[in-house]
Design a protein around this motif. Structure first.
Motif, mmCIF file in Angstrom:
data_model
loop_
_atom_site.group_PDB
_atom_site.id
_atom_site.type_symbol
_atom_site.label_atom_id
_atom_site.label_comp_id
_atom_site.label_asym_id
_atom_site.label_seq_id
_atom_site.Cartn_x
_atom_site.Cartn_y
_atom_site.Cartn_z
ATOM 1 N N UNK A 155 -13.486 -21.640 -4.870
ATOM 2 C CA UNK A 155 -14.300 -22.837 -4.960
ATOM 3 C C UNK A 155 -15.725 -22.452 -5.349
ATOM 4 N N UNK A 156 -16.489 -23.409 -5.889
ATOM 5 C CA UNK A 156 -17.831 -23.157 -6.379
ATOM 6 C C UNK A 156 -18.830 -23.997 -5.591
ATOM 7 N N UNK A 163 -7.390 -21.600 6.874
ATOM 8 C CA UNK A 163 -8.129 -22.853 6.798
ATOM 9 C C UNK A 163 -9.209 -22.667 5.742
ATOM 10 N N UNK A 164 -9.458 -23.646 4.862
ATOM 11 C CA UNK A 164 -10.456 -23.436 3.808
ATOM 12 C C UNK A 164 -11.855 -23.155 4.315
ATOM 13 N N UNK A 201 -12.382 -17.425 -12.885
ATOM 14 C CA UNK A 201 -12.658 -17.898 -14.241
ATOM 15 C C UNK A 201 -14.009 -18.586 -14.421
ATOM 16 N N UNK A 202 -14.505 -19.292 -13.402
ATOM 17 C CA UNK A 202 -15.790 -19.984 -13.549
ATOM 18 C C UNK A 202 -16.949 -18.997 -13.402
ATOM 19 N N UNK A 203 -16.911 -18.158 -12.382
ATOM 20 C CA UNK A 203 -17.957 -17.147 -12.229
ATOM 21 C C UNK A 203 -18.012 -16.219 -13.438
ATOM 22 N N UNK A 204 -16.840 -15.906 -14.008
ATOM 23 C CA UNK A 204 -16.806 -15.031 -15.184
ATOM 24 C C UNK A 204 -17.645 -15.593 -16.330
ATOM 25 N N UNK A 205 -17.553 -16.905 -16.540
ATOM 26 C CA UNK A 205 -18.309 -17.536 -17.628
ATOM 27 C C UNK A 205 -19.804 -17.324 -17.431
ATOM 28 N N UNK A 206 -20.276 -17.576 -16.219
ATOM 29 C CA UNK A 206 -21.707 -17.432 -15.945
ATOM 30 C C UNK A 206 -22.136 -15.977 -15.989
ATOM 31 N N UNK A 220 -20.677 -16.982 -6.007
ATOM 32 C CA UNK A 220 -19.318 -17.425 -5.700
ATOM 33 C C UNK A 220 -18.276 -16.321 -5.869
ATOM 34 N N UNK A 221 -18.575 -15.324 -6.714
ATOM 35 C CA UNK A 221 -17.638 -14.208 -6.888
ATOM 36 C C UNK A 221 -17.968 -13.059 -5.956
ATOM 37 N N UNK A 222 -19.257 -12.752 -5.824
ATOM 38 C CA UNK A 222 -19.679 -11.647 -4.979
ATOM 39 C C UNK A 222 -20.190 -10.474 -5.783
#
Length: 494
Positions: free
Chosen positions: A89-90, A306-307, A318-323, A364-366
């Motif tokens: 999640x972002x 639990x989330x 995939x989203x963190x990769x773009x940034x 978000x990725x670390x």
């Protein structure tokens, strides 16, 4: 236990051998690698497996790491859904970008109904154009405010406490932080503890140093105005400081302390001296590289039951990769220009954006080894004082402490993601047309050494005052406190 990864390597004088997880240097193919293709394939597979195991151990440690690794709740983990995660999640702050956009802050505070505002900065910045721009906006729109300009560059527990006392006494209903990561992080902490006046300082500090309690109180709005291009603190829910008694970096981590709004005004970067531009840019560089080469989110274990237990640092996704990749491309194109020419508005504006982009990625990725090893490098500083930093104490800037180990780190981690390491090397200027996949780590390491050499970076840990005698203390400071024993057992098993 052997400690190759944080030996005081020299950055630029010849190619360094990639550190071996077991402690040796990979000077060339092993006999099994040279015998046959199948032998080489087996050796490469074994190497990837070893790196993957190490990164998993680091990620497990990072779930409770005192600073960069964290969950946003201290609810005990009881995984029941499977061995590895299947989702990510972002989360980021609102961001507003534009040249001169600082003039809107007074209107923002009016819109929030703020009647008593705390403006937080440091003594150097209080005399510079970024703070003046904020003051002009506050005056224009009749905002009542008080200034706190006693923020310490590289904050400590004591400097946090000083700011907290000011905030509690002031009973503010909004905050504005104007500065780099030190100022923004200090303001996050002040806002938190002012909103929770009966809390002890260690209540919200990450375990194992503090109690790591979840934040359940409502905080006041915080507008962050970054004046450096590095930390990305305007996008994250983390506040980092030096805990002086233990000589370690730790922090507070909660989505609740994220700034309400990040004001990214490229005009503020024009007053940054050369070395501050360089060191903050190195932080962006490593944020991007580390988040892109982190263990993928679907290889992270255990899967949360639990989330609420899913950590913010979830692994590459995939989203963190773009940034991360976009930030890396900006660094490759603009960092040298931004350092060498303070009048290059295009370069400095783009680096300001790159800081936020990388912040979204790593937030978000670390991050992994470069940052993990940077904390004792900065925390155990002896007498080093960097150029262009007007401070009265010894200091290894965060970006410098991170980038010094980067060639050795990425020579090692390439075993798990060689294609990504080659891609990063190409973005930074390497010709990979004839590159062999097994050389990915060496290629990225050499590319980084050349990049850093061109920018006159201090040549390894020895150049900032460390010797071989300091390695045990640097190792101890790298390992996350109560996880040291588990981590050391893992390293020994490798």
């Amino acid at each position: 236990m052997r400690t190759v990864l944080i030996s005081p390597v020299r950055l630029v004088r010849g190619r360094e051998a990639a550190p071996d997880p077991g402690g040796g240097a990979a000077a060339g193919p092993s006999p099994s690698q040279s015998r046959s293709p199948s032998g080489r394939n087996c050796a490469m597979a074994a190497g990837r497996a070893r790196v993957a195991r190490l990164l998993r151990q680091l990620e497990r440690a990072a779930c409770r790491c005192p600073s960069h690794g964290h969950t946003y709740s201290q609810v005990p983990e009881r995984p029941t859904l499977g061995n590895t995660d299947y989702a990510f999640e972002m989360a980021i702050s609102n961001i507003r970008y534009g040249e001169g956009v600082t003039k809107e802050i007074g209107m923002d505070l009016q819109n929030l109904g703020a009647r008593r505002v705390c403006l937080m900065t440091d003594k150097n910045l209080s005399k510079l154009p970024p703070v003046n721009a904020v003051l002009n906006s506050l005056a224009k729109y009749g905002i009542n405010f008080q200034i706190y300009d006693n923020v310490r560059v590289e904050p400590t527990d004591q400097s946090f406490l000083d700011a907290i006392r000011f905030a509690r006494k002031g009973e503010f209903d909004a905050y504005v932080a104007v500065g780099g990561g030190s100022v923004i992080d200090t303001c996050k902490a002040a806002n938190l503890y002012a909103a929770s006046p009966t809390s002890e300082f260690l209540d919200y500090v990450n375990a194992p140093i503090g109690k790591g309690k979840p934040v359940t109180v409502p905080l006041k709005p915080l507008i962050a105005v970054p004046t450096t291009s590095g930390t990305g603190s305007e996008t994250t829910g983390v506040a980092i400081f030096d805990f002086k008694e233990l000589k370690v970096k730790t922090g507070i981590a909660s989505r609740a302390i994220k700034p309400t709004l990040g004001i990214i005004d490229p005009l503020h970067t024009l007053s940054m001296p050369e070395r501050i531009v360089a060191n903050s840019g190195f932080d962006v560089l490593c944020h991007a590289l580390e988040s892109y080469t982190a263990l993928p989110y679907n290889m992270r274990s255990p899967c949360p039951s639990n989330p609420i237990n899913r950590p913010a640092y979830q692994g590459s996704n995939p989203i963190s990769d773009v940034w991360a990749l976009h930030a890396l491309r900006i660094v490759a194109k603009y960092l040298k220009r931004a350092i060498r020419n303070p009048e290059d508005r295009e370069a400095r504006a783009n680096m300001h954006l790159a800081s936020a982009f990388a912040g979204i990625g790593f937030g978000n990725a670390g991050v992994h080894l470069c940052h993990g090893m940077s904390y004792p490098i900065s925390g155990l500083v002896k007498t080093y004082k960097p150029k262009d930093y007007n401070v009265d104490h010894s200091l290894v800037p965060h970006g410098l402490s991170v980038v010094l180990t980067s060639p050795a780190v990425f020579a090692f981690t390439a075993q798990i993601h060689p294609e990504r390491h080659l891609e990063a090397a190409e973005i930074l200027g390497a010709d990979i047309r004839t590159a062999r996949i097994k050389d990915a780590g060496f290629i990225l390491a050499d590319t980084l050494r050349k990049f850093l050499f061109d920018l006159n970076v201090d040549d390894g840990l020895a150049a900032i005052g460390y010797s071989k005698a300091d390695i045990p203390a640097l190792v101890k400071g790298t390992l996350p406190q109560d996880l040291c024993e588990v981590f050391i057992r893992g390293i020994k098993s490798e």
